[in-house]
Design an enzyme around this catalytic site. Structure first.
Site, PDB file in Angstrom:
ATOM      1  N   SER A 101     -65.092 -55.447 -13.677  1.00 39.01           N
ATOM      2  CA  SER A 101     -65.750 -56.737 -13.094  1.00 39.01           C
ATOM      3  C   SER A 101     -65.956 -57.901 -14.198  1.00 39.01           C
ATOM      4  O   SER A 101     -65.800 -59.120 -14.156  1.00 39.01           O
ATOM      5  CB  SER A 101     -66.689 -56.519 -12.470  1.00 39.01           C
ATOM      6  OG  SER A 101     -66.693 -56.001 -11.151  1.00 39.01           O
ATOM      7  N   LYS A 155     -75.582 -50.251  -3.444  1.00 40.53           N
ATOM      8  CA  LYS A 155     -75.241 -51.048  -2.635  1.00 40.53           C
ATOM      9  C   LYS A 155     -76.015 -51.177  -1.245  1.00 40.53           C
ATOM     10  O   LYS A 155     -76.424 -52.192  -0.677  1.00 40.53           O
ATOM     11  CB  LYS A 155     -73.696 -51.127  -2.081  1.00 40.53           C
ATOM     12  CG  LYS A 155     -72.779 -51.417  -3.151  1.00 40.53           C
ATOM     13  CD  LYS A 155     -71.472 -51.259  -2.620  1.00 40.53           C
ATOM     14  CE  LYS A 155     -70.259 -51.656  -3.763  1.00 40.53           C
ATOM     15  NZ  LYS A 155     -69.100 -51.613  -3.119  1.00 40.53           N
ATOM     16  N   ASP A 164     -66.763 -56.949   0.002  1.00 36.52           N
ATOM     17  CA  ASP A 164     -65.593 -55.979  -0.036  1.00 36.52           C
ATOM     18  C   ASP A 164     -64.943 -56.377   1.212  1.00 36.52           C
ATOM     19  O   ASP A 164     -63.581 -56.158   0.856  1.00 36.52           O
ATOM     20  CB  ASP A 164     -66.226 -54.686   0.045  1.00 36.52           C
ATOM     21  CG  ASP A 164     -66.907 -54.154  -1.260  1.00 36.52           C
ATOM     22  OD1 ASP A 164     -66.625 -54.715  -2.464  1.00 36.52           O
ATOM     23  OD2 ASP A 164     -67.985 -53.413  -1.182  1.00 36.52           O
ATOM     24  N   GLY A 193     -60.772 -41.567   6.055  1.00 31.20           N
ATOM     25  CA  GLY A 193     -62.062 -41.890   5.487  1.00 31.20           C
ATOM     26  C   GLY A 193     -63.139 -42.566   6.266  1.00 31.20           C
ATOM     27  O   GLY A 193     -62.585 -43.388   7.159  1.00 31.20           O
ATOM     28  N   GLY A 204     -68.653 -45.382   2.826  1.00 28.68           N
ATOM     29  CA  GLY A 204     -68.859 -47.005   2.536  1.00 28.68           C
ATOM     30  C   GLY A 204     -67.776 -47.768   2.542  1.00 28.68           C
ATOM     31  O   GLY A 204     -67.670 -48.705   3.382  1.00 28.68           O
ATOM     32  N   TYR A 232     -56.850 -47.920  -7.197  1.00 28.01           N
ATOM     33  CA  TYR A 232     -55.987 -48.814  -8.433  1.00 28.01           C
ATOM     34  C   TYR A 232     -55.899 -47.883  -9.633  1.00 28.01           C
ATOM     35  O   TYR A 232     -55.291 -48.269 -10.612  1.00 28.01           O
ATOM     36  CB  TYR A 232     -56.465 -50.070  -8.349  1.00 28.01           C
ATOM     37  CG  TYR A 232     -57.888 -50.222  -8.941  1.00 28.01           C
ATOM     38  CD1 TYR A 232     -58.443 -50.132 -10.157  1.00 28.01           C
ATOM     39  CD2 TYR A 232     -58.872 -50.631  -8.060  1.00 28.01           C
ATOM     40  CE1 TYR A 232     -59.696 -50.511 -10.592  1.00 28.01           C
ATOM     41  CE2 TYR A 232     -60.336 -50.384  -8.250  1.00 28.01           C
ATOM     42  CZ  TYR A 232     -60.631 -50.580  -9.490  1.00 28.01           C
ATOM     43  OH  TYR A 232     -62.068 -50.554  -9.874  1.00 28.01           O
TER      44      TYR A 232
HETATM   45  P1  ATR Z   1     -67.304 -44.188  -0.281  1.00 16.58           P
HETATM   46  O1  ATR Z   1     -68.834 -44.924  -0.120  1.00 16.58           O
HETATM   47  O2  ATR Z   1     -66.950 -44.507  -1.631  1.00 16.58           O
HETATM   48  O3  ATR Z   1     -66.737 -44.429   0.658  1.00 16.58           O
HETATM   49  P2  ATR Z   1     -68.276 -41.570   0.512  1.00 16.58           P
HETATM   50  O4  ATR Z   1     -69.459 -42.241   1.442  1.00 16.58           O
HETATM   51  O5  ATR Z   1     -68.773 -40.653  -0.580  1.00 16.58           O
HETATM   52  O6  ATR Z   1     -67.715 -42.714  -0.611  1.00 16.58           O
HETATM   53  O7  ATR Z   1     -67.203 -41.114   1.248  1.00 16.58           O
HETATM   54  C1  ATR Z   1     -66.158 -40.511   0.631  1.00 16.58           C
HETATM   55  C2  ATR Z   1     -64.898 -40.428   1.818  1.00 16.58           C
HETATM   56  O8  ATR Z   1     -63.903 -39.651   1.174  1.00 16.58           O
HETATM   57  C3  ATR Z   1     -65.466 -39.640   2.959  1.00 16.58           C
HETATM   58  O9  ATR Z   1     -64.630 -39.780   4.141  1.00 16.58           O
HETATM   59  C4  ATR Z   1     -65.022 -38.114   2.659  1.00 16.58           C
HETATM   60  O10 ATR Z   1     -65.007 -37.412   3.735  1.00 16.58           O
HETATM   61  P3  ATR Z   1     -66.150 -36.502   4.370  1.00 16.58           P
HETATM   62  O11 ATR Z   1     -66.808 -37.645   5.092  1.00 16.58           O
HETATM   63  O12 ATR Z   1     -65.662 -35.529   4.964  1.00 16.58           O
HETATM   64  O13 ATR Z   1     -66.950 -36.002   3.228  1.00 16.58           O
HETATM   65  C5  ATR Z   1     -63.738 -38.352   1.725  1.00 16.58           C
HETATM   66  N1  ATR Z   1     -63.404 -37.398   1.175  1.00 16.58           N
HETATM   67  C6  ATR Z   1     -64.044 -36.908  -0.444  1.00 16.58           C
HETATM   68  N2  ATR Z   1     -63.218 -35.863  -0.734  1.00 16.58           N
HETATM   69  C7  ATR Z   1     -62.402 -35.376   0.181  1.00 16.58           C
HETATM   70  C8  ATR Z   1     -61.522 -34.435   0.520  1.00 16.58           C
HETATM   71  N3  ATR Z   1     -61.435 -33.413  -0.694  1.00 16.58           N
HETATM   72  N4  ATR Z   1     -60.854 -34.285   1.443  1.00 16.58           N
HETATM   73  C9  ATR Z   1     -60.886 -35.065   2.467  1.00 16.58           C
HETATM   74  N5  ATR Z   1     -61.722 -36.074   2.399  1.00 16.58           N
HETATM   75  C10 ATR Z   1     -62.464 -36.381   1.232  1.00 16.58           C
END
Ligand code: ATR
Length: 299
Positions: free
Chosen positions: A26, A75, A111, A135, A138, A231
């Protein structure tokens, strides 16, 4: 306005609060904007610990810090300390930009706009298209609200934990009436009408570069565009798989860049010329794509 090469008595201060923030991009984006626009302002990262968040915001206000970006993990945590929030901030329940105002900071979520501006830059149409979001965290929430606001035809949400995808679908349907279908991540290869797939998980992000949420490569034969919010690495395994199948691919730098541009525009209260933004976007993109040094940690 004077171009500043150094901080002066009347230099306006902006910053970023989060933890960790040592590898953030940033300051590069914002200070480049200051430079090309000739604004007498500086953008500084501030590492804040959770027990000091309230004091940090009060201190920033008293120090006349004009604007702050907010990153992981604050956030949502900053919200009780704000005097107002924009529509995306309310919908997403998270903000990434604060602007100093009479009596406190106003929160914004850029965002969502950043993603839309990045897709526009890449000439990707949302309206009337079917989109799969992988996913349900957030980043997925910001994406789902943004894409819904642009009249996507239908949104699919696939997540490892299906319950989180269901909760996200419910949250979006409080604001938008488009059809949303939830499915387990393991079933995405069954979908036959997806145009664009947006990857929002951290799977594949440095240092876990060899991972992708999509196990079956044939999935990519059925879609035309793959977007990853990652990225670093510049091309995730997810994007490599998509490219191999002939999809158009877009990484997360555009979203990062344009959320910063939108925050900057909020702070200065006016739009920046499209030409200036486009040329900065191209030059930073080139710089980062070719620079191997930032690989160890920019986030
Ligand atoms: P952010 O706010 O950055 O999106 P988060 O709220 O922790 O972070 O969400 C991470 C996302 O990555 C979630 O969708 C998570 O899936 P779960 O809800 O099942 O935890 C996904 N994620 C993280 N590690 C994963 C993995 N090894 N396989 C599949 N999905 C994963």
């Amino acid at each position: 306005m004077t171009v500043v090469n150094f901080v002066q008595g009347d230099t306006r201060v902006y910053g970023l609060i989060g933890n960790p923030i040592a590898h953030t991009l940033s300051p590069l984006i914002h200070n480049s904007l200051n430079k090309i626009l000739g604004n007498n302002a500086v953008y500084v990262p501030f590492e804040v610990f959770s027990q000091g968040l309230k004091a940090a915001l009060e201190g920033a206000y008293e120090l006349n810090i004009q604007g702050l970006n907010v990153t992981y993990p604050y956030k949502e945590a900053v919200i009780p300390h704000l005097i107002e929030m924009d529509a995306y901030g309310k919908q997403i329940g998270a903000v990434n930009t604060l602007k100093k105002s009479e009596g406190g900071y106003v929160g914004y979520n850029t965002d969502a706009c950043g993603l839309l501006m990045s897709l526009k830059e890449e000439q990707i149409q949302i309206e009337n298209h079917n989109i799969l979001i992988i996913g349900a965290g957030g980043a997925a929430k910001a994406a789902a609200m943004a894409l819904s606001s642009q009249k996507a035809k239908k949104i699919y949400i696939a997540n490892r934990t299906e319950k989180r995808a269901e909760d996200l679908a419910k949250a979006v349907q409080q604001y938008y009436s488009l059809p949303i279908e939830v499915l387990p991540l393991s079933d995405i290869h069954l979908l036959n009408d997806v145009d664009i797939c947006l990857q929002t998980t951290s799977l594949g992000m440095h240092p876990q570069e060899g991972q992708s949420p999509v196990n079956d490569d044939s999935f990519f034969n059925k879609i035309t565009v793959a977007v990853d919010i990652i990225y670093n690495p510049w091309e995730s395994l997810f994007l490599k798989q998509a490219k191999k199948a002939g999809c158009k691919t877009v990484n997360g730098f555009g979203m990062l860049f344009y959320q910063a541009v939108k925050a900057y525009e909020i702070w200065i209260g006016q739009e920046i010329s499209k030409d200036k933004i486009a040329s900065l976007y191209q030059s930073l993109k080139k710089k980062l794509k070719e620079n191997k040094d930032w690989k160890e940690g920019f986030s």
